[in-house]
Design a protein around this motif. Structure first.
Motif, PDB file in Angstrom:
ATOM      1  N   SER A  66     -66.183  38.140 -47.716  1.00 62.64           N
ATOM      2  CA  SER A  66     -67.723  38.339 -47.988  1.00 62.64           C
ATOM      3  C   SER A  66     -68.393  37.394 -48.818  1.00 62.64           C
ATOM      4  CB  SER A  66     -68.125  39.695 -48.204  1.00 62.64           C
ATOM      5  OG  SER A  66     -67.409  40.132 -49.113  1.00 62.64           O
ATOM      6  N   SER A  67     -67.492  37.117 -50.155  1.00 67.39           N
ATOM      7  CA  SER A  67     -67.889  36.031 -51.118  1.00 67.39           C
ATOM      8  C   SER A  67     -67.859  34.730 -50.527  1.00 67.39           C
ATOM      9  CB  SER A  67     -67.005  36.239 -52.311  1.00 67.39           C
ATOM     10  OG  SER A  67     -66.741  37.562 -52.810  1.00 67.39           O
ATOM     11  N   TYR A  68     -66.851  34.426 -49.730  1.00 64.69           N
ATOM     12  CA  TYR A  68     -66.877  33.293 -49.112  1.00 64.69           C
ATOM     13  C   TYR A  68     -67.933  32.842 -48.366  1.00 64.69           C
ATOM     14  CZ  TYR A  68     -64.982  29.839 -45.887  1.00 64.69           C
ATOM     15  OH  TYR A  68     -64.821  28.731 -44.867  1.00 64.69           O
ATOM     16  N   PHE A  69     -68.213  33.738 -47.446  1.00 68.58           N
ATOM     17  CA  PHE A  69     -69.430  33.621 -46.584  1.00 68.58           C
ATOM     18  C   PHE A  69     -70.737  33.552 -47.276  1.00 68.58           C
ATOM     19  CE2 PHE A  69     -66.372  35.425 -43.144  1.00 68.58           C
ATOM     20  CZ  PHE A  69     -66.386  33.982 -42.427  1.00 68.58           C
ATOM     21  N   SER A  70     -71.083  34.227 -48.448  1.00 67.85           N
ATOM     22  CA  SER A  70     -72.108  34.271 -49.034  1.00 67.85           C
ATOM     23  C   SER A  70     -72.225  33.001 -49.685  1.00 67.85           C
ATOM     24  CB  SER A  70     -72.308  35.395 -50.046  1.00 67.85           C
ATOM     25  OG  SER A  70     -71.993  36.702 -49.537  1.00 67.85           O
ATOM     26  N   SER A  71     -71.383  32.257 -50.312  1.00 69.59           N
ATOM     27  CA  SER A  71     -71.449  30.984 -50.755  1.00 69.59           C
ATOM     28  C   SER A  71     -71.517  29.983 -49.974  1.00 69.59           C
ATOM     29  CB  SER A  71     -70.250  30.695 -51.756  1.00 69.59           C
ATOM     30  OG  SER A  71     -68.953  30.564 -51.086  1.00 69.59           O
ATOM     31  N   LYS A  72     -70.883  29.929 -48.719  1.00 66.26           N
ATOM     32  CA  LYS A  72     -71.150  28.960 -47.746  1.00 66.26           C
ATOM     33  C   LYS A  72     -72.318  28.896 -47.095  1.00 66.26           C
ATOM     34  CE  LYS A  72     -66.855  26.935 -47.821  1.00 66.26           C
ATOM     35  NZ  LYS A  72     -66.661  25.462 -47.776  1.00 66.26           N
ATOM     36  N   THR A  73     -72.978  30.083 -46.796  1.00 64.84           N
ATOM     37  CA  THR A  73     -74.218  30.217 -46.026  1.00 64.84           C
ATOM     38  C   THR A  73     -75.499  30.315 -46.750  1.00 64.84           C
ATOM     39  OG1 THR A  73     -74.115  32.591 -45.678  1.00 64.84           O
ATOM     40  CG2 THR A  73     -72.941  31.333 -44.061  1.00 64.84           C
ATOM     41  N   GLY A  74     -75.399  30.734 -48.154  1.00 62.60           N
ATOM     42  CA  GLY A  74     -76.505  31.060 -48.704  1.00 62.60           C
ATOM     43  C   GLY A  74     -77.268  32.387 -48.538  1.00 62.60           C
ATOM     44  N   ASP A  75     -76.486  33.292 -47.612  1.00 60.44           N
ATOM     45  CA  ASP A  75     -77.102  34.538 -47.289  1.00 60.44           C
ATOM     46  C   ASP A  75     -75.755  35.460 -47.920  1.00 60.44           C
ATOM     47  OD1 ASP A  75     -79.449  33.623 -45.950  1.00 60.44           O
ATOM     48  OD2 ASP A  75     -77.644  33.116 -44.049  1.00 60.44           O
ATOM     49  N   GLU A  76     -76.504  36.777 -48.143  1.00 58.65           N
ATOM     50  CA  GLU A  76     -75.296  37.586 -48.693  1.00 58.65           C
ATOM     51  C   GLU A  76     -74.776  38.354 -47.610  1.00 58.65           C
ATOM     52  OE1 GLU A  76     -74.790  41.258 -52.019  1.00 58.65           O
ATOM     53  OE2 GLU A  76     -76.777  40.668 -51.444  1.00 58.65           O
ATOM     54  N   PHE A  77     -73.373  38.220 -47.644  1.00 56.33           N
ATOM     55  CA  PHE A  77     -72.761  38.649 -46.406  1.00 56.33           C
ATOM     56  C   PHE A  77     -72.121  40.069 -46.981  1.00 56.33           C
ATOM     57  CE2 PHE A  77     -73.341  35.218 -43.786  1.00 56.33           C
ATOM     58  CZ  PHE A  77     -72.733  35.449 -42.753  1.00 56.33           C
ATOM     59  N   PHE A  78     -71.666  41.007 -45.991  1.00 59.73           N
ATOM     60  CA  PHE A  78     -71.287  42.044 -46.345  1.00 59.73           C
ATOM     61  C   PHE A  78     -69.852  42.420 -45.284  1.00 59.73           C
ATOM     62  CE2 PHE A  78     -75.500  42.472 -47.357  1.00 59.73           C
ATOM     63  CZ  PHE A  78     -75.616  43.026 -48.737  1.00 59.73           C
ATOM     64  N   PRO A  79     -69.063  42.975 -45.950  1.00 59.19           N
ATOM     65  CA  PRO A  79     -67.639  43.240 -45.044  1.00 59.19           C
ATOM     66  C   PRO A  79     -68.044  44.857 -44.305  1.00 59.19           C
ATOM     67  CG  PRO A  79     -67.116  43.900 -47.258  1.00 59.19           C
ATOM     68  CD  PRO A  79     -68.504  43.364 -47.354  1.00 59.19           C
ATOM     69  N   HIS A  80     -67.369  44.712 -43.216  1.00 56.72           N
ATOM     70  CA  HIS A  80     -67.369  46.095 -42.264  1.00 56.72           C
ATOM     71  C   HIS A  80     -66.107  46.375 -41.801  1.00 56.72           C
ATOM     72  CE1 HIS A  80     -71.764  46.160 -42.622  1.00 56.72           C
ATOM     73  NE2 HIS A  80     -72.050  44.756 -42.287  1.00 56.72           N
ATOM     74  N   VAL A  81     -65.290  47.342 -42.409  1.00 59.60           N
ATOM     75  CA  VAL A  81     -63.980  47.583 -42.066  1.00 59.60           C
ATOM     76  C   VAL A  81     -64.174  48.517 -40.953  1.00 59.60           C
ATOM     77  CG1 VAL A  81     -61.750  48.515 -42.464  1.00 59.60           C
ATOM     78  CG2 VAL A  81     -63.080  47.044 -44.081  1.00 59.60           C
ATOM     79  N   ALA A  82     -63.757  48.514 -39.679  1.00 55.20           N
ATOM     80  CA  ALA A  82     -63.624  49.308 -38.396  1.00 55.20           C
ATOM     81  C   ALA A  82     -63.230  50.561 -38.707  1.00 55.20           C
ATOM     82  CB  ALA A  82     -62.721  48.598 -37.311  1.00 55.20           C
ATOM     83  N   LYS A  83     -64.002  51.630 -38.513  1.00 57.48           N
ATOM     84  CA  LYS A  83     -63.609  53.051 -38.853  1.00 57.48           C
ATOM     85  C   LYS A  83     -63.183  53.866 -37.720  1.00 57.48           C
ATOM     86  CE  LYS A  83     -66.477  53.699 -43.114  1.00 57.48           C
ATOM     87  NZ  LYS A  83     -67.215  52.380 -43.057  1.00 57.48           N
ATOM     88  N   HIS A  84     -63.620  53.447 -36.403  1.00 51.85           N
ATOM     89  CA  HIS A  84     -63.157  54.040 -35.229  1.00 51.85           C
ATOM     90  C   HIS A  84     -63.312  55.417 -35.196  1.00 51.85           C
ATOM     91  CE1 HIS A  84     -60.659  50.252 -34.392  1.00 51.85           C
ATOM     92  NE2 HIS A  84     -60.373  50.508 -35.594  1.00 51.85           N
ATOM     93  N   ALA A  85     -64.597  55.621 -35.743  1.00 49.52           N
ATOM     94  CA  ALA A  85     -65.011  57.090 -36.111  1.00 49.52           C
ATOM     95  C   ALA A  85     -65.408  57.792 -34.577  1.00 49.52           C
ATOM     96  CB  ALA A  85     -66.293  56.999 -37.011  1.00 49.52           C
ATOM     97  N   ARG A  86     -66.041  57.254 -33.599  1.00 47.16           N
ATOM     98  CA  ARG A  86     -66.322  58.054 -32.408  1.00 47.16           C
ATOM     99  C   ARG A  86     -65.166  58.288 -31.546  1.00 47.16           C
ATOM    100  NH1 ARG A  86     -71.271  54.034 -30.715  1.00 47.16           N
ATOM    101  NH2 ARG A  86     -72.658  54.158 -32.544  1.00 47.16           N
TER     102      ARG A  86
END
Length: 208
Positions: free
Chosen positions: A42-62
């Motif tokens: 997420s840090s890598y993409f934030s620095s590469k794109t200039g947009d703040e990226f967030f990680p989403h780990v699959a929860k398979h909650a449903r």
């Protein structure tokens, strides 16, 4: 930070019978690695794109009956979710590891995204020969970009544009055998190289 090394044990999680048992193994064995990759990339993409990226780990909650056949960490510039946006993923099936950028059917602007890709289809010529393309994030099957570059690529993008359930994934599949033989350093280098190659495609998708 701990180094990430894939082992057969990670892939074998998807061969465990029973929802509860598989989810338990997924939580204890695979998910910590996804969480770690989530922080790193997420840090890598934030620095590469200039947009703040967030990680989403699959929860398979449903899930209530069928155990998950794959799992992943996704990256998108939105904290509350990723499915409605083009997103990057690192994930596992029992047969392979995948590193991709994806547009799935939940994306409301996928027709516009598909049109941008069709108008810039030549950009796919710059991608490595071992990349794959796919039109279904629920399937582990994929088409070699080397073979599908001419006809199948265009067909998948037209389907993405015109069909409500149309999807598009592009990136790299690494076989289980190859993945377990990669050192931590080799895996991270390969992941970064893959994302580096995919960023121009992502920029076309978002119209940047």
């Amino acid at each position: 930070m701990d180094k990430i090394k894939w082992t057969n044990k990670d892939f074998e999680v998807f061969e465990i019978d029973g929802l509860e048992q598989r989810m338990e193994a997924l939580s204890s064995i695979v998910r910590p690695k996804f969480q770690q990759l989530g922080e790193m990339f997420s840090s890598y993409f934030s620095s590469k794109t200039g947009d703040e990226f967030f990680p989403h780990v699959a929860k398979h909650a449903r899930r209530t009956i069928n155990p998950p056949k794959d799992s992943w960490v996704a990256f998108a510039p939105y904290k509350r979710g990723y499915k409605s946006l083009p997103h990057f993923q690192i994930g596992l099936w029992n047969t392979h590891l995948f590193i991709i950028v994806a547009i799935i059917y939940e994306a409301p602007q996928k027709a516009e995204m598909a049109t941008r890709l069709l108008n810039n289809i030549d950009y796919f010529d710059n991608l490595p020969e071992d990349f794959i393309i796919s039109g279904d994030h629920m399937s582990q099957d994929a088409i070699s970009l080397k073979i599908g570059r001419e006809e199948q690529l265009e067909n998948l993008l037209i389907r993405l544009r015109d069909v409500k359930k149309g999807e598009f994934l592009v990136g790299r599949h690494i076989s289980r055998e190859e993945a377990v033989n990669l050192s931590s350093e080799q895996f991270l280098q390969l992941t970064e190289e893959t994302f580096e190659a995919l960023l121009p495609i992502y920029n076309i998708i978002i119209g940047k």
